[in-house]
Design a protein around this motif. Structure first.
Motif, PDB file in Angstrom:
ATOM      1  N   UNK A   1      -8.060  14.790   0.484  1.00 45.53           N
ATOM      2  CA  UNK A   1      -9.065  13.853  -0.034  1.00 45.53           C
ATOM      3  C   UNK A   1      -8.908  13.653  -1.539  1.00 45.53           C
ATOM      4  N   UNK A   2      -8.544  14.721  -2.220  1.00 45.43           N
ATOM      5  CA  UNK A   2      -8.464  14.618  -3.686  1.00 45.43           C
ATOM      6  C   UNK A   2      -7.339  13.686  -4.139  1.00 45.43           C
ATOM      7  N   UNK A   3      -6.284  13.541  -3.347  1.00 46.26           N
ATOM      8  CA  UNK A   3      -5.204  12.627  -3.750  1.00 46.26           C
ATOM      9  C   UNK A   3      -5.374  11.221  -3.160  1.00 46.26           C
TER      10      UNK A   3
ATOM     11  N   UNK B   1      -0.759  13.226  -8.324  1.00 51.80           N
ATOM     12  CA  UNK B   1      -1.926  12.882  -9.146  1.00 51.80           C
ATOM     13  C   UNK B   1      -3.137  12.677  -8.237  1.00 51.80           C
ATOM     14  N   UNK B   2      -4.303  12.940  -8.755  1.00 47.87           N
ATOM     15  CA  UNK B   2      -5.529  12.655  -8.008  1.00 47.87           C
ATOM     16  C   UNK B   2      -5.607  11.150  -7.739  1.00 47.87           C
ATOM     17  N   UNK B   3      -6.185  10.803  -6.613  1.00 46.20           N
ATOM     18  CA  UNK B   3      -6.420   9.392  -6.256  1.00 46.20           C
ATOM     19  C   UNK B   3      -5.171   8.522  -6.363  1.00 46.20           C
ATOM     20  N   UNK B   4      -4.082   8.972  -5.744  1.00 46.14           N
ATOM     21  CA  UNK B   4      -2.863   8.169  -5.858  1.00 46.14           C
ATOM     22  C   UNK B   4      -2.450   7.447  -4.567  1.00 46.14           C
TER      23      UNK B   4
ATOM     24  N   UNK C   1     -13.210   7.092   5.640  1.00 47.60           N
ATOM     25  CA  UNK C   1     -12.980   6.595   4.285  1.00 47.60           C
ATOM     26  C   UNK C   1     -13.448   7.599   3.246  1.00 47.60           C
ATOM     27  N   UNK C   2     -12.830   7.534   2.023  1.00 54.81           N
ATOM     28  CA  UNK C   2     -13.299   8.369   0.913  1.00 54.81           C
ATOM     29  C   UNK C   2     -14.325   7.564   0.116  1.00 54.81           C
TER      30      UNK C   2
ATOM     31  N   UNK D   1       0.840  -1.206   0.000  1.00 54.65           N
ATOM     32  CA  UNK D   1       0.000   0.000   0.000  1.00 54.65           C
ATOM     33  C   UNK D   1       0.874   1.255   0.000  1.00 54.65           C
ATOM     34  N   UNK D   2       0.313   2.311  -0.570  1.00 57.15           N
ATOM     35  CA  UNK D   2       1.017   3.580  -0.670  1.00 57.15           C
ATOM     36  C   UNK D   2       0.360   4.575   0.280  1.00 57.15           C
ATOM     37  N   UNK D   3       1.149   5.056   1.239  1.00 56.49           N
ATOM     38  CA  UNK D   3       0.613   5.921   2.292  1.00 56.49           C
ATOM     39  C   UNK D   3       1.260   7.303   2.227  1.00 56.49           C
ATOM     40  N   UNK D   4       0.432   8.336   2.239  1.00 57.67           N
ATOM     41  CA  UNK D   4       0.947   9.708   2.301  1.00 57.67           C
ATOM     42  C   UNK D   4       0.969  10.173   3.756  1.00 57.67           C
ATOM     43  N   UNK D   5       2.163  10.521   4.244  1.00 57.64           N
ATOM     44  CA  UNK D   5       2.240  11.156   5.558  1.00 57.64           C
ATOM     45  C   UNK D   5       2.322  12.657   5.318  1.00 57.64           C
ATOM     46  N   UNK D   6       1.227  13.357   5.629  1.00 58.81           N
ATOM     47  CA  UNK D   6       1.161  14.782   5.320  1.00 58.81           C
ATOM     48  C   UNK D   6       1.575  15.600   6.539  1.00 58.81           C
ATOM     49  N   UNK D   7       2.707  16.284   6.435  1.00 58.82           N
ATOM     50  CA  UNK D   7       3.245  17.048   7.561  1.00 58.82           C
ATOM     51  C   UNK D   7       4.099  16.159   8.436  1.00 58.82           C
TER      52      UNK D   7
END
Lengths: 265, 265
Positions: free
Chosen positions: A126-128, A99-102, A264-265, A36-42
């Motif tokens: 949410x958009x990504x 990209x959106x939904x990545x 969830x989105x 899985x690909x996880x974005x850690x924002x901040x």
């Protein structure tokens, strides 16, 4: 992003150290699947990044921060730990370079509290996020700090941090507001769970790691700013800090509550 | 015993109803063995008694209260539920009518907060506890109440209850003080666990049962006393109550923290 905490080397060490006593509290109900690909924002200086990457070695993390010097420190920490599953990027949550939904999941810890428009930030994130993907958000709430025996004195210095963050456009009381905020961003299956840290003398490790390093350290760090903003005078400040340390003695207690939102989105 | 809550039939119904949403929180880590003898000290109108007796049908409970009218109501409730494992006794914690070392366990819920000398009470209870027996103590802490969106207004009415209890010799902030208090009574293997109740609109059952009946009900009940003691004026009172109800709407949240101490003799 109006970051209230300092950028000194000492503060950066504290920010990494504080991740450790909070690990069980924050990660006990997290789960990522291999690949899985996880974005850690901040990601800041990488305190959470290190634990995430160690605990989920088969998950691919992308960690971003708006502060380039933080990214450099985080990168070094991940290299020292010989971890290969984190990619860093200097980026702003308000203008995400993806990209959106990545992403399969987004992890946001102690970030929304510093933002002027946390709702906008959530909508950007949410958009990504992939459809069906999920988000974890962890924030504190300084009104839910409490200690014994000298609560009133200690409360005054904690309130300085709340006021300081507000003056920077942030919100140190955002924990209890996560439910309506995430709801407003139209995520689904939202659940908010409080995560309470309570410390007494029966847990000397937590007295040291949480009360002293994580909590009192965070407050001590804003001394100059609090005095410069005339939020308190030096005598009251010292009384407050003494009161905080008093709660780390044999008959003292301290507690603080974080809130964790999952949706969830 | 300086009981701040009212003695009206409505209040007595509320006191029983409030036991239900708290049951999981308070009883999830309790365990009694068949045949054990448990003293419930300060049973009030029997809210906890009913749940204890139902959940541990093979345990023998002795439930006492200083208020005879409460005992009568509690008795009735146990009879209606057709439970045979509770014996009631009108008694004062400060002058216990039991042989030394006669109980396996002592259960004390929302009692110490009302006492002028909680340490003396604990020492009295300890004397009727068998060696090796254990005690469970549950108390709240009103400073750890919090809500959204109108916290400041709500805080003012909650603080009235704290002030009122203090003026009666009690202590509504005793939760965080359980650790040093029980330690001072020289119990061993003491552990204190916070029990946080958090409510948002995703749990309409808790909005009703906890926020409205248990918490706001408790505050509303002291209106006349708060006004009579000049702790607040009518306008501020109403603003505070409105703020509490505001937190039960779709974008509101409310939380409160209890503390549970467990220790051995």
């Amino acid at each position: 992003m109006n970051y209230v905490h300092g950028h000194t080397p000492e503060e950066s060490i504290r920010l990494v150290k504080q991740a450790k006593p909070l690990e069980k509290l924050f990660h006990e109900d997290l789960s990522f699947l291999p690949g899985q690909k996880v974005l850690e924002a901040g990601c800041g200086v990488g305190g959470q990044t290190l634990l995430l990457a160690q605990n989920w070695p088969d998950t691919e993390f992308v960690s971003i921060d708006i502060q380039e010097s933080f990214i450099e420190q985080a990168k070094l920490r991940i290299q020292e730990a010989n971890l290969k599953n984190v990619r860093f990027k200097h980026a702003d949550i308000m203008a995400l370079p993806f990209e959106k939904e990545s992403f399969d999941h987004i992890y946001v810890c102690f970030v929304l509290e510093h933002l002027t428009d946390p709702l906008e930030a959530l909508l950007n994130l949410k958009s990504v996020l992939k459809n069906g993907g999920s988000i974890t958000i962890i924030e504190g709430d300084h009104d839910l700090f409490c200690c014994h025996p000298k609560y009133e004195d200690a409360r005054r210095v904690v309130d300085c941090l709340t006021a300081l963050q507000a003056s920077h456009g942030g919100n140190a009381l955002i924990g209890r507001q996560l439910y309506p905020l995430v709801k407003k961003a139209a995520f689904s299956r939202l659940s908010v769970t409080p995560k309470l840290m309570y410390v007494d003398a029966s847990r000397p490790d937590l007295v040291e790691e949480f009360s002293k390093i994580t909590f009192i350290g965070m407050i001590e760090e804003i001394k100059d700013q609090a005095l410069a903003h005339n939020l308190i005078d030096l005598e009251e400040w010292q009384k407050g800090i003494d009161a905080l340390y008093r709660s780390t003695e044999a008959d003292g207690t301290l507690c603080y509550t974080y809130f964790k939102a999952h949706a969830f989105k």
